[in-house]
Motif scaffolding. Structure first.
Motif, PDB file in Angstrom:
ATOM      1  N   LYS A 160       0.283   4.144   1.318  1.00  8.59           N
ATOM      2  CA  LYS A 160       0.359   4.778   2.648  1.00  8.59           C
ATOM      3  C   LYS A 160       1.428   4.117   3.505  1.00  8.59           C
ATOM      4  O   LYS A 160       2.108   4.791   4.287  1.00  8.59           O
ATOM      5  CB  LYS A 160      -0.995   4.758   3.349  1.00  8.59           C
ATOM      6  N   SER A 167      -3.696   6.450  -0.973  1.00  7.60           N
ATOM      7  CA  SER A 167      -4.535   5.259  -0.945  1.00  7.60           C
ATOM      8  C   SER A 167      -4.226   4.367  -2.147  1.00  7.60           C
ATOM      9  O   SER A 167      -3.811   4.845  -3.197  1.00  7.60           O
ATOM     10  CB  SER A 167      -6.019   5.646  -0.936  1.00  7.60           C
ATOM     11  N   GLU A 197       0.831  -1.202   0.000  1.00  8.43           N
ATOM     12  CA  GLU A 197       0.000   0.000   0.000  1.00  8.43           C
ATOM     13  C   GLU A 197       0.869   1.256   0.000  1.00  8.43           C
ATOM     14  O   GLU A 197       1.876   1.332   0.710  1.00  8.43           O
ATOM     15  CB  GLU A 197      -0.930   0.011   1.215  1.00  8.43           C
TER      16      GLU A 197
END
Length: 131
Positions: A39, A85, A37
């Motif tokens: 993030k 995201s 991901e």
């Protein structure tokens, strides 16, 4: 922290900078089938940039190295929530912020090691049911 821990953190910071400095195709190859991901990448690098402050205080990084790491951290701090995201592989291919970060990471490696072309860190193993 002890010298061994400081050396490990310095190595990990520079390996992550090498990953950020690599070309998009090399980054995507490093990712392989893993779903990392965006993030998580941003948070890891921001942490390493903050830790580098203490490392510089202990002489592990030079002031010029720290300036470059701060620049990477600042640029990552500007990445908005929407851009954080989703899978990092998608962001690498579509979000121009990663071109800026690539350039800054290359400068860190040039300043610190004399060449931005460094071996990439070993790829993270995907989680399995038995971890």
């Amino acid at each position: 922290m002890n010298a061994l821990g400081d050396a490990h953190l310095r190595t990990w910071t520079l390996r992550f900078m090498a990953l950020l400095a690599a070309g998009t195709s090399d980054q995507l190859a490093w990712l392989g089938e893993r779903e990392l991901e965006t993030k998580d990448v941003v948070e890891e690098v921001e942490l390493l940039c903050r830790v580098s402050e203490g490392l510089a205080e202990r002489g592990v990084f030079e002031p010029a190295d720290l300036r470059g790491l701060r620049a990477v951290g600042r640029r990552l701090g500007e990445v908005d929530a929407r851009s954080r995201s989703g899978p990092w592989g998608n962001a690498l291919a579509t979000d121009p912020v990663w071109d800026d970060i690539r350039s800054l990471a290359r400068q860190v490696l040039l300043t610190t090691l004399g060449d931005w072309r460094q071996p990439l860190p070993p790829p993270a193993r995907p989680l399995t049911d038995d971890h």
